[in-house]
Design a protein around this motif. Structure first.
Motif, mmCIF file in Angstrom:
data_model
loop_
_atom_site.group_PDB
_atom_site.id
_atom_site.type_symbol
_atom_site.label_atom_id
_atom_site.label_comp_id
_atom_site.label_asym_id
_atom_site.label_seq_id
_atom_site.Cartn_x
_atom_site.Cartn_y
_atom_site.Cartn_z
ATOM 1 N N UNK A 1 0.705 -1.167 0.137
ATOM 2 C CA UNK A 1 0.078 0.113 0.075
ATOM 3 C C UNK A 1 0.934 1.048 -0.054
ATOM 4 N N UNK A 2 0.492 2.192 -0.563
ATOM 5 C CA UNK A 2 1.078 3.572 -0.612
ATOM 6 C C UNK A 2 0.147 4.705 -0.458
ATOM 7 N N UNK A 3 0.930 5.916 -0.089
ATOM 8 C CA UNK A 3 0.192 7.309 -0.201
ATOM 9 C C UNK A 3 0.785 8.003 -1.353
ATOM 10 N N UNK A 4 -0.206 8.614 -2.208
ATOM 11 C CA UNK A 4 0.611 9.433 -3.331
ATOM 12 C C UNK A 4 1.037 10.690 -3.043
ATOM 13 N N UNK A 5 2.281 10.890 -3.291
ATOM 14 C CA UNK A 5 3.094 12.223 -3.311
ATOM 15 C C UNK A 5 3.715 12.945 -4.212
ATOM 16 N N UNK A 6 3.752 12.025 -5.248
ATOM 17 C CA UNK A 6 4.462 12.512 -6.722
ATOM 18 C C UNK A 6 3.604 11.951 -7.750
ATOM 19 N N UNK A 7 3.734 12.746 -9.090
ATOM 20 C CA UNK A 7 3.185 12.000 -10.085
ATOM 21 C C UNK A 7 4.365 11.969 -11.052
ATOM 22 N N UNK A 8 4.507 10.613 -11.731
ATOM 23 C CA UNK A 8 5.747 10.284 -12.581
ATOM 24 C C UNK A 8 5.415 9.908 -13.896
ATOM 25 N N UNK A 9 5.701 10.483 -14.802
ATOM 26 C CA UNK A 9 5.525 10.278 -16.242
ATOM 27 C C UNK A 9 6.368 9.255 -17.044
ATOM 28 N N UNK A 10 5.663 8.120 -17.771
ATOM 29 C CA UNK A 10 6.805 7.164 -18.396
ATOM 30 C C UNK A 10 6.257 7.145 -19.776
ATOM 31 N N UNK A 11 7.074 6.327 -20.751
ATOM 32 C CA UNK A 11 6.644 5.944 -21.897
ATOM 33 C C UNK A 11 6.785 4.470 -21.947
ATOM 34 N N UNK A 12 5.887 4.100 -22.907
ATOM 35 C CA UNK A 12 6.009 2.489 -23.200
ATOM 36 C C UNK A 12 7.440 2.096 -23.600
ATOM 37 N N UNK A 13 8.123 2.789 -24.294
ATOM 38 C CA UNK A 13 9.382 2.564 -24.675
ATOM 39 C C UNK A 13 9.519 1.783 -26.059
ATOM 40 N N UNK A 14 8.158 1.423 -26.425
ATOM 41 C CA UNK A 14 7.929 0.643 -27.878
ATOM 42 C C UNK A 14 7.199 1.220 -28.701
ATOM 43 N N UNK A 15 7.169 1.141 -30.000
ATOM 44 C CA UNK A 15 6.385 1.922 -30.834
ATOM 45 C C UNK A 15 5.003 1.961 -30.549
ATOM 46 N N UNK A 16 4.241 2.912 -31.190
ATOM 47 C CA UNK A 16 2.913 2.849 -30.652
ATOM 48 C C UNK A 16 2.101 1.910 -31.774
ATOM 49 N N UNK B 1 -3.594 2.671 -4.989
ATOM 50 C CA UNK B 1 -3.386 2.314 -3.682
ATOM 51 C C UNK B 1 -2.183 1.645 -3.353
ATOM 52 N N UNK B 2 -1.696 0.712 -4.398
ATOM 53 C CA UNK B 2 -0.481 -0.090 -4.512
ATOM 54 C C UNK B 2 0.829 0.460 -5.321
ATOM 55 N N UNK B 3 1.871 0.218 -4.590
ATOM 56 C CA UNK B 3 3.183 0.869 -5.137
ATOM 57 C C UNK B 3 3.226 0.162 -6.374
ATOM 58 N N UNK B 4 3.868 0.880 -7.525
ATOM 59 C CA UNK B 4 4.021 0.190 -9.004
ATOM 60 C C UNK B 4 5.358 -0.435 -8.914
ATOM 61 N N UNK B 5 5.625 -0.829 -9.952
ATOM 62 C CA UNK B 5 7.048 -1.702 -10.231
ATOM 63 C C UNK B 5 7.873 -0.896 -11.064
ATOM 64 N N UNK C 1 9.676 3.572 -6.490
ATOM 65 C CA UNK C 1 8.456 4.201 -6.831
ATOM 66 C C UNK C 1 7.281 4.121 -5.616
ATOM 67 N N UNK C 2 7.657 4.147 -4.471
ATOM 68 C CA UNK C 2 6.444 4.242 -3.326
ATOM 69 C C UNK C 2 6.097 5.777 -3.341
ATOM 70 N N UNK C 3 4.925 5.944 -3.385
ATOM 71 C CA UNK C 3 4.418 7.335 -3.297
ATOM 72 C C UNK C 3 4.207 7.928 -4.670
ATOM 73 N N UNK C 4 4.705 7.234 -5.666
ATOM 74 C CA UNK C 4 4.472 7.691 -7.071
ATOM 75 C C UNK C 4 3.102 7.150 -7.717
ATOM 76 N N UNK D 1 -4.756 14.165 -5.377
ATOM 77 C CA UNK D 1 -3.768 13.644 -4.220
ATOM 78 C C UNK D 1 -3.104 14.652 -3.597
ATOM 79 N N UNK D 2 -3.315 16.007 -4.199
ATOM 80 C CA UNK D 2 -2.795 17.041 -3.498
ATOM 81 C C UNK D 2 -1.289 17.069 -3.626
ATOM 82 N N UNK D 3 -0.844 16.946 -5.180
ATOM 83 C CA UNK D 3 0.625 16.635 -5.275
ATOM 84 C C UNK D 3 0.975 18.082 -5.813
#
Length: 190
Positions: free
Chosen positions: A35-50, A104-108, A115-118, A151-153
């Protein structure tokens, strides 16, 4: 030009339409999520062609299948089986949004950061060689504004994956959009 028109027409206080896990046919998550509490927003790309011809639902089912099994990565490393999709939200090339792992769950990650909190948002494409579509950019702005409010980020906690780990993610074309994204959120946070 199209993006500017769409952004002007977009209602910044409207929650984005999100295809839920139930709607795309998610499997049950494996045990072990923290479980986590959100404090950040992190942007990713899939890294493979659309993949414009695949549906969002099909992409999410494929990503979940890959995520929940041990597998080889492009660089030869072995990825462990994760509890679920590593990201909380997936933005497809057409601007649709799918729910990944419950927020609600930490990503990987395959990189060296905690990535806890992201809140992890991934945008479809390899933005080292592609550019995000207007639809993706409009949706990303709407999603990030909604999440920052929910999430008040603070705006300064809206960053790209590469701000936390040694990686090119979210790709140079999307990294170039992050200042405008933060500015948009700051303007509409009131």
């Amino acid at each position: 030009m199209i993006a500017a028109v769409l952004l002007t027409a977009m209602l910044p206080n409207v929650e984005p339409t999100i295809v839920t896990r139930e709607e795309w046919g998610a499997k049950i998550r494996r045990p072990g999520a923290q479980l986590q509490r959100i404090s950040k927003i992190t942007i990713h790309h899939t890294g493979v062609a659309s993949a414009p011809l695949r549906s969002l639902e099909d992409k999410l089912r494929g990503l979940q299948a890959f995520s929940q099994r041990e597998d080889k990565l492009a660089d030869g490393r072995t990825k462990p089986a994760w509890v679920d999709i590593p990201y909380h939200y997936y933005i497809s090339i057409d601007g649709r949004v799918g729910e990944g792992r419950r927020w609600r769950y930490t990503g990987d990650t395959n990189t060296e950061y905690d990535p806890t909190g992201h809140l992890l948002i991934v945008v479809e494409g390899n933005f080292e060689i592609e550019k995000p579509t207007d639809a993706e950019l409009v949706t990303l702005r709407q999603m990030v504004l909604w999440a920052a409010k929910k999430f008040h980020v603070p705006v300064e906690e809206i960053k790209g994956h590469g701000d936390y780990a040694k990686t090119d993610c979210p790709g140079k074309a999307l990294i170039a959009e992050l200042p405008a994204l933060r500015s948009f959120v700051k303007t509409h946070m009131k």
